[in-house]
Scaffold this active site. Structure first.
Site, PDB file in Angstrom:
ATOM      1  N   VAL A  26       1.105  -0.887  -0.061  1.00 21.74           N
ATOM      2  CA  VAL A  26       0.106   0.010  -0.169  1.00 21.74           C
ATOM      3  C   VAL A  26       0.680   1.675   0.259  1.00 21.74           C
ATOM      4  O   VAL A  26       1.633   1.512   0.647  1.00 21.74           O
ATOM      5  CB  VAL A  26      -0.941   0.263   1.422  1.00 21.74           C
ATOM      6  CG1 VAL A  26      -1.713   1.271   1.218  1.00 21.74           C
ATOM      7  CG2 VAL A  26      -1.884  -1.024   1.233  1.00 21.74           C
ATOM      8  N   LYS A  41      -3.309   0.566  -3.218  1.00 20.24           N
ATOM      9  CA  LYS A  41      -3.591  -0.738  -3.065  1.00 20.24           C
ATOM     10  C   LYS A  41      -3.335  -1.560  -3.671  1.00 20.24           C
ATOM     11  O   LYS A  41      -3.916  -1.821  -4.680  1.00 20.24           O
ATOM     12  CB  LYS A  41      -4.731  -1.229  -2.022  1.00 20.24           C
ATOM     13  CG  LYS A  41      -4.716  -2.771  -1.564  1.00 20.24           C
ATOM     14  CD  LYS A  41      -6.315  -2.944  -1.282  1.00 20.24           C
ATOM     15  CE  LYS A  41      -5.861  -3.796  -0.046  1.00 20.24           C
ATOM     16  NZ  LYS A  41      -7.343  -4.258   0.611  1.00 20.24           N
ATOM     17  N   GLU A  93      -9.611   6.354  -1.339  1.00 21.26           N
ATOM     18  CA  GLU A  93      -9.199   7.901  -0.094  1.00 21.26           C
ATOM     19  C   GLU A  93      -8.041   7.747   1.304  1.00 21.26           C
ATOM     20  O   GLU A  93      -7.864   6.380   1.045  1.00 21.26           O
ATOM     21  CB  GLU A  93     -10.592   7.855   1.116  1.00 21.26           C
ATOM     22  CG  GLU A  93     -10.587   9.217   1.565  1.00 21.26           C
ATOM     23  CD  GLU A  93     -11.993   9.474   2.856  1.00 21.26           C
ATOM     24  OE1 GLU A  93     -12.029   9.509   3.512  1.00 21.26           O
ATOM     25  OE2 GLU A  93     -12.542   8.119   2.414  1.00 21.26           O
ATOM     26  N   VAL A  95      -6.280   8.482   4.274  1.00 18.91           N
ATOM     27  CA  VAL A  95      -6.600   8.314   5.586  1.00 18.91           C
ATOM     28  C   VAL A  95      -5.672   8.864   6.807  1.00 18.91           C
ATOM     29  O   VAL A  95      -4.482   7.344   6.851  1.00 18.91           O
ATOM     30  CB  VAL A  95      -7.496   7.325   6.580  1.00 18.91           C
ATOM     31  CG1 VAL A  95      -7.929   7.705   7.760  1.00 18.91           C
ATOM     32  CG2 VAL A  95      -8.718   7.266   5.315  1.00 18.91           C
ATOM     33  N   ASP A 138     -16.331  -8.680   7.109  1.00 14.37           N
ATOM     34  CA  ASP A 138     -14.352  -9.116   7.424  1.00 14.37           C
ATOM     35  C   ASP A 138     -14.614  -7.862   8.813  1.00 14.37           C
ATOM     36  O   ASP A 138     -13.475  -7.036   8.510  1.00 14.37           O
ATOM     37  CB  ASP A 138     -13.837  -8.983   6.403  1.00 14.37           C
ATOM     38  CG  ASP A 138     -12.227 -10.191   7.461  1.00 14.37           C
ATOM     39  OD1 ASP A 138     -12.541 -10.278   8.252  1.00 14.37           O
ATOM     40  OD2 ASP A 138     -10.791  -9.373   6.740  1.00 14.37           O
ATOM     41  N   PRO A 141     -11.213  -4.900  13.499  1.00 14.15           N
ATOM     42  CA  PRO A 141     -10.782  -3.681  14.021  1.00 14.15           C
ATOM     43  C   PRO A 141      -9.642  -2.991  12.956  1.00 14.15           C
ATOM     44  O   PRO A 141      -9.484  -2.335  12.762  1.00 14.15           O
ATOM     45  CB  PRO A 141      -9.701  -3.779  15.525  1.00 14.15           C
ATOM     46  CG  PRO A 141     -10.734  -5.204  16.318  1.00 14.15           C
ATOM     47  CD  PRO A 141     -11.398  -6.185  15.603  1.00 14.15           C
ATOM     48  N   ALA A 142      -9.153  -4.720  12.577  1.00 17.43           N
ATOM     49  CA  ALA A 142      -7.507  -3.723  11.704  1.00 17.43           C
ATOM     50  C   ALA A 142      -8.588  -3.086  10.070  1.00 17.43           C
ATOM     51  O   ALA A 142      -8.018  -2.483   9.410  1.00 17.43           O
ATOM     52  CB  ALA A 142      -7.318  -5.259  10.924  1.00 17.43           C
ATOM     53  N   ASP A 156     -11.353  -2.128   3.360  1.00 15.51           N
ATOM     54  CA  ASP A 156     -10.723  -3.582   3.459  1.00 15.51           C
ATOM     55  C   ASP A 156     -12.281  -4.135   2.670  1.00 15.51           C
ATOM     56  O   ASP A 156     -13.025  -5.245   3.582  1.00 15.51           O
ATOM     57  CB  ASP A 156     -10.422  -3.968   3.662  1.00 15.51           C
ATOM     58  CG  ASP A 156      -9.704  -5.424   3.519  1.00 15.51           C
ATOM     59  OD1 ASP A 156     -10.190  -5.805   2.395  1.00 15.51           O
ATOM     60  OD2 ASP A 156      -8.813  -5.972   4.107  1.00 15.51           O
TER      61      ASP A 156
END
Length: 485
Positions: A26, A41, A93, A95, A138, A141-142, A156
């Site tokens: 990324v 990505k 985008e 972030v 999915d 937290p990740a 994601d």
């Protein structure tokens, strides 16, 4: 950060590397055409054999298609998809912030208001995605990014399910084990309620610092499918007790027992903490979908979406004005619809109600389906009729005398199948009693065990053996009279 290994991809000027993994890299890049910074990505095609490449590229295009059709302030925007020099890329985008996983890495609970603020934003994103036919599959937290200004964004969508899409992902079990819903482990179809289960796992972790299901993948699967996690207040006693009921219902094994929409889950949280009517909070949720809720700055006030109760919450006890047998009957009827969380819901409602109609009115909104609400209302109508003749009773309050004990394996002395003396009413009552501890699955267990039992006592003993939790098993044995201590 390390210097980027390449200088451009398509029209994008690569600036630096943001992260790297087995599948690709990324980058932070710049779009000179509209002078906008983006995140690129990428996937390097040559790293995979032909069969794996086709599956991976389908998943990558699926992410671009799924997120690309969504435009919401709490979802990372996708701008472009392309391929250049053997590398496929998605421009999205950029972030400026960190993943929620970074905040949780220390294993400590987050501030209550911060956690609920971020969770409100997650629900807003899921509501929008589900309305547009996209199920993420999915949520973890990740995959949740928090900007420096406290705005949460979902990213994601690589294994997202798109309604009417021809894109597929190889393999029937997809997701991250600790956050997967039971139906995902079983390879069943997924819908928005699967995302809500995963979101509830995230909220549980934010509030307690621990995941409700943890360990090796095989152990996690067994926990998700069969085990009831500790209540949040057991792991973080500082939490308001009202959150227990909401989280435990949100983590129900059966989809029908969970909150059915993000709006319903948010309304339950607001009602639990503010005492606000579910109907009023539900009506304002549509506006929240279009509003970015910001976390409070240092020294500032927390989000107004949730306010703390005026005094520290305490565990509610059954009031003395309600005979224990009366509440046990109500609890059993409710457990048939919502599972073990019925104990908490009835205890809370009983503290606010002085009669059966009021108690019923407080409990009915927690039942997710119209059919379930009707069944519960019918059951309470029967209880009310009993009450007009005396105290409420369960179907087991008048038990026939028990015949001598028979072999525990369910066979008769001659070795043939037992000739059961159980009546339909006794079987139904046993299922309601067991549902208090095991939830809706109790009906399947009773259906399996009833033909193997000679009498009610034997059935109750077999059902007690099906309860894995020692405390719950002891409680069940006392309720049924099999244990008197």
């Amino acid at each position: 950060m390390d210097s980027a290994p390449i200088t451009s991809l398509g029209k994008y000027r690569v600036e630096t590397t943001l992260g790297a993994g087995a599948m690709g890299v990324v980058y932070r890049a710049f779009d000179p055409h509209i002078e906008r910074r983006v995140a690129l990505k990428t996937i390097r095609n040559e790293l995979f054999d032909s069969g794996e490449r086709a599956s991976l590229m389908a998943r990558f295009r699926n992410e671009a298609q799924a997120a690309g059709r969504l435009s919401h302030p709490n979802i990372v925007a996708v701008y472009d998809y392309g391929e250049a020099d053997g590398t496929a890329y998605i421009a999205m985008e950029y972030v400026d912030g960190r993943s929620l996983e970074a905040f949780l890495r220390a294993g400590e609970p987050l501030d209550l208001h911060t956690a609920l603020d971020w969770f409100t934003q997650l629900l807003a994103a899921l509501a929008y995605a589900h309305e547009h036919g996209v199920v993420h599959r999915d949520i973890k937290p990740a995959n949740l990014l928090v900007t420096t200004r406290g705005q949460l964004k979902v990213t994601d969508f690589g294994i997202a399910h798109i309604e009417s899409s021809t894109l597929t992902v190889v393999g029937s079990v997809v997701g991250t084990p600790s956050y997967m819903a039971p139906e995902q482990f079983c390879g069943d179809s997924v819908d928005g309620r699967s995302d809500l289960f995963s979101a509830a796992v995230v909220l549980y972790q934010m509030l307690t610092g621990q995941r409700p299901f943890a360990g090796p993948p095989a152990s996690v699967m067994q926990q998700v499918l069969r085990a009831t996690p500790p209540r949040p207040t057991q792991r973080n006693p500082a939490l308001p007790a009202a959150l227990d009921a909401v989280l435990m219902r949100a983590l129900s094994k059966e989809r029908a027992a969970r909150y059915q929409t993000p709006a319903e889950l948010r309304a339950a949280l607001v009602e639990a903490l503010n005492g606000v009517s579910s109907h009023s909070t539900h009506s304002t949720f549509a506006e929240d979908d279009r509003t970015v809720l910001m976390a409070a700055a240092a020294g500032g006030t927390a989000s107004s979406a949730f306010r703390p109760p005026p005094a520290p919450a305490t565990v509610e006890k059954l009031p003395t004005v309600w005979p224990a047998g009366d509440l046990a009957a109500v609890q059993a009827s409710l457990a048939a619809q919502v599972g073990p969380v019925a104990r908490l819901l009835v205890a809370r409602a009983a503290a606010r109600a002085a009669d059966l109609p009021t108690l019923s009115a407080l409990l009915v909104p927690h039942i997710p389906s119209d059919k379930g609400r009707k069944q519960f209302a019918d059951a309470l109508s029967m209880l009310a009729e009993d009450a007009s003749h005396g105290s409420l009773r369960t179907d087991t309050s008048q038990r026939p005398s028990q015949p001598p004990a028979a072999p525990r394996d369910g066979t008769s002395m001659s070795g043939s199948a037992p000739a059961t003396s159980l009546t339909p009413e006794q079987i139904r009552a046993a299922a309601l009693q067991l549902a208090v501890y095991l939830g809706p699955i109790a009906h399947l267990i009773v259906k399996r065990e009833a033909p193997r039992a000679l009498d009610l006592r034997m059935l109750q003993q077999r059902l007690a053996d099906a309860i894995s939790n020692d405390h719950d098993r002891a409680s069940f044995l006392r309720v049924t009279g099999l244990r008197t201590d």
